[in-house]
Motif scaffolding. Structure first.
Motif, PDB file in Angstrom:
ATOM      1  N   UNK A   1      85.783  28.223-108.400  1.00 32.04           N
ATOM      2  CA  UNK A   1      86.735  29.227-108.520  1.00 32.04           C
ATOM      3  C   UNK A   1      87.538  28.985-109.816  1.00 32.04           C
ATOM      4  N   UNK A   2      88.136  29.918-110.448  1.00 33.10           N
ATOM      5  CA  UNK A   2      88.824  29.609-111.558  1.00 33.10           C
ATOM      6  C   UNK A   2      90.518  29.399-111.056  1.00 33.10           C
ATOM      7  N   UNK A   3      91.013  28.797-111.705  1.00 33.79           N
ATOM      8  CA  UNK A   3      92.327  28.450-111.341  1.00 33.79           C
ATOM      9  C   UNK A   3      93.381  29.689-111.091  1.00 33.79           C
ATOM     10  N   UNK A   4      93.328  30.723-111.779  1.00 36.57           N
ATOM     11  CA  UNK A   4      93.813  31.846-111.518  1.00 36.57           C
ATOM     12  C   UNK A   4      93.447  32.458-110.302  1.00 36.57           C
ATOM     13  N   UNK A   5      92.171  32.552-109.782  1.00 39.00           N
ATOM     14  CA  UNK A   5      91.672  33.157-108.503  1.00 39.00           C
ATOM     15  C   UNK A   5      92.414  32.165-107.450  1.00 39.00           C
ATOM     16  N   UNK A   6      92.217  30.710-107.708  1.00 39.18           N
ATOM     17  CA  UNK A   6      92.787  29.705-106.551  1.00 39.18           C
ATOM     18  C   UNK A   6      94.342  30.192-106.349  1.00 39.18           C
ATOM     19  N   UNK A   7      95.124  30.270-107.348  1.00 33.67           N
ATOM     20  CA  UNK A   7      96.322  30.769-107.175  1.00 33.67           C
ATOM     21  C   UNK A   7      96.451  32.129-106.531  1.00 33.67           C
ATOM     22  N   UNK A   8      95.621  33.100-106.885  1.00 38.40           N
ATOM     23  CA  UNK A   8      95.649  34.257-106.068  1.00 38.40           C
ATOM     24  C   UNK A   8      95.400  34.256-104.726  1.00 38.40           C
ATOM     25  N   UNK A   9      94.487  33.312-104.147  1.00 39.63           N
ATOM     26  CA  UNK A   9      94.314  32.829-102.965  1.00 39.63           C
ATOM     27  C   UNK A   9      95.522  32.349-102.215  1.00 39.63           C
ATOM     28  N   UNK A  10      96.141  31.348-102.871  1.00 33.98           N
ATOM     29  CA  UNK A  10      97.308  30.794-102.243  1.00 33.98           C
ATOM     30  C   UNK A  10      98.332  32.166-101.994  1.00 33.98           C
ATOM     31  N   UNK A  11      98.500  32.981-102.986  1.00 37.35           N
ATOM     32  CA  UNK A  11      99.586  34.286-102.762  1.00 37.35           C
ATOM     33  C   UNK A  11      99.199  34.737-101.481  1.00 37.35           C
ATOM     34  N   UNK A  12      97.933  35.053-101.128  1.00 37.21           N
ATOM     35  CA  UNK A  12      97.460  35.674-100.095  1.00 37.21           C
ATOM     36  C   UNK A  12      97.483  34.943 -98.823  1.00 37.21           C
ATOM     37  N   UNK A  13      98.181  33.633 -99.036  1.00 41.42           N
ATOM     38  CA  UNK A  13      98.201  32.796 -97.767  1.00 41.42           C
ATOM     39  C   UNK A  13      97.122  32.166 -97.374  1.00 41.42           C
ATOM     40  N   UNK A  14      96.243  31.932 -98.346  1.00 41.21           N
ATOM     41  CA  UNK A  14      94.830  31.328 -97.991  1.00 41.21           C
ATOM     42  C   UNK A  14      94.827  29.973 -98.719  1.00 41.21           C
ATOM     43  N   UNK A  15      94.847  28.756 -97.787  1.00 40.50           N
ATOM     44  CA  UNK A  15      95.070  27.439 -98.383  1.00 40.50           C
ATOM     45  C   UNK A  15      93.893  27.103 -98.778  1.00 40.50           C
ATOM     46  N   UNK A  16      94.006  26.537-100.298  1.00 42.02           N
ATOM     47  CA  UNK A  16      92.786  26.140-100.858  1.00 42.02           C
ATOM     48  C   UNK A  16      93.340  24.889-101.489  1.00 42.02           C
ATOM     49  N   UNK A  17      92.414  23.889-101.636  1.00 43.54           N
ATOM     50  CA  UNK A  17      92.465  22.406-102.114  1.00 43.54           C
ATOM     51  C   UNK A  17      91.484  22.218-103.236  1.00 43.54           C
ATOM     52  N   UNK A  18      92.123  22.019-104.411  1.00 44.34           N
ATOM     53  CA  UNK A  18      91.245  21.590-105.645  1.00 44.34           C
ATOM     54  C   UNK A  18      90.862  20.372-105.594  1.00 44.34           C
TER      55      UNK A  18
ATOM     56  N   UNK B   1      80.268  24.072 -96.068  1.00 43.44           N
ATOM     57  CA  UNK B   1      79.250  24.950 -96.507  1.00 43.44           C
ATOM     58  C   UNK B   1      79.666  24.966 -97.795  1.00 43.44           C
ATOM     59  N   UNK B   2      78.466  24.968 -98.761  1.00 43.66           N
ATOM     60  CA  UNK B   2      78.681  25.287-100.094  1.00 43.66           C
ATOM     61  C   UNK B   2      78.594  26.732-100.452  1.00 43.66           C
ATOM     62  N   UNK B   3      79.487  27.489-101.027  1.00 43.65           N
ATOM     63  CA  UNK B   3      79.143  28.907-101.146  1.00 43.65           C
ATOM     64  C   UNK B   3      79.217  28.883-102.847  1.00 43.65           C
ATOM     65  N   UNK B   4      79.106  28.104-103.567  1.00 37.76           N
ATOM     66  CA  UNK B   4      78.884  28.167-104.986  1.00 37.76           C
ATOM     67  C   UNK B   4      80.083  28.665-105.632  1.00 37.76           C
ATOM     68  N   UNK B   5      79.782  29.773-106.490  1.00 33.38           N
ATOM     69  CA  UNK B   5      80.724  30.709-107.307  1.00 33.38           C
ATOM     70  C   UNK B   5      81.116  31.643-106.475  1.00 33.38           C
TER      71      UNK B   5
END
Length: 175
Positions: A146-163, A119-123
């Motif tokens: 999302x921004x690179x900083x926000x993606x890194x914060x997600x990873x720090x919280x244990x949320x897997x994201x893929x650029x 699902x596309x959730x945009x920004x």
């Protein structure tokens, strides 16, 4: 019907089907021809040869060569080679073009599948990813920006994201 092999400056190769050569040139002059990967309108017609069936039993030259570079004896005590190591495949121009087209087609197929199953959730990507992770929203696959900083914060919280690259071909409905 004319079918041309086309390419952009980034060497993305694709086919174009036109009613005539004039149709191809007119579309190119109007900027209507664009690379389906990067959206570049700097399109070149690539050389192509018609397939001509040969008769007889002439022996054809091999179309690829497999090379093994650097054996274990050529590596130093740390396992590092002064040259390349491992198996390498050298391809002729035709085989290389075919392999490149197959890889590109497989990539596009995979991207279409990912786009269709998410699902596309945009920004709102980071916010929605957190809601899903903390069970505040139903679990599902999402995509967005999302921004690179926000993606890194997600990873720090244990949320897997893929650029993933945003390609023009995927902004609209795919064929």
């Amino acid at each position: 019907m004319k079918v041309y092999n086309l390419a952009c400056p980034l060497s993305h190769r694709f086919e174009g089907w036109f009613s005539s050569e004039e149709d191809c040139l007119a579309q190119q002059d109007k900027g209507m021809l664009a690379c389906p990967i990067c959206d570049s309108t700097e399109i070149l017609r690539m050389p192509s040869a018609p397939h001509i069936a040969k008769t007889g039993s002439s022996k054809e030259a091999p179309t690829s060569t497999e090379l093994t570079v650097a054996s274990s004896a050529e590596t130093d005590h740390a396992g590092v080679s002064g040259t390349l190591s491992g198996d390498v495949l050298a391809l002729t121009g035709n085989d290389h073009s075919q392999l490149e087209a197959q890889v590109q087609a497989a990539f596009l197929k995979g991207m279409r599948e990912l786009m269709g199953k998410s699902e596309d959730v945009g920004s709102s990507f980071a916010e929605e990813a957190r809601k899903i992770h903390y069970k505040e929203s139903p679990e599902r696959s999402i995509r967005g920006q999302t921004t690179l900083d926000e993606a890194e914060a997600l990873r720090d919280e244990g949320i897997e994201v893929l650029a993933m690259p945003i390609m023009p071909a995927f902004k609209n409905t795919l064929q």
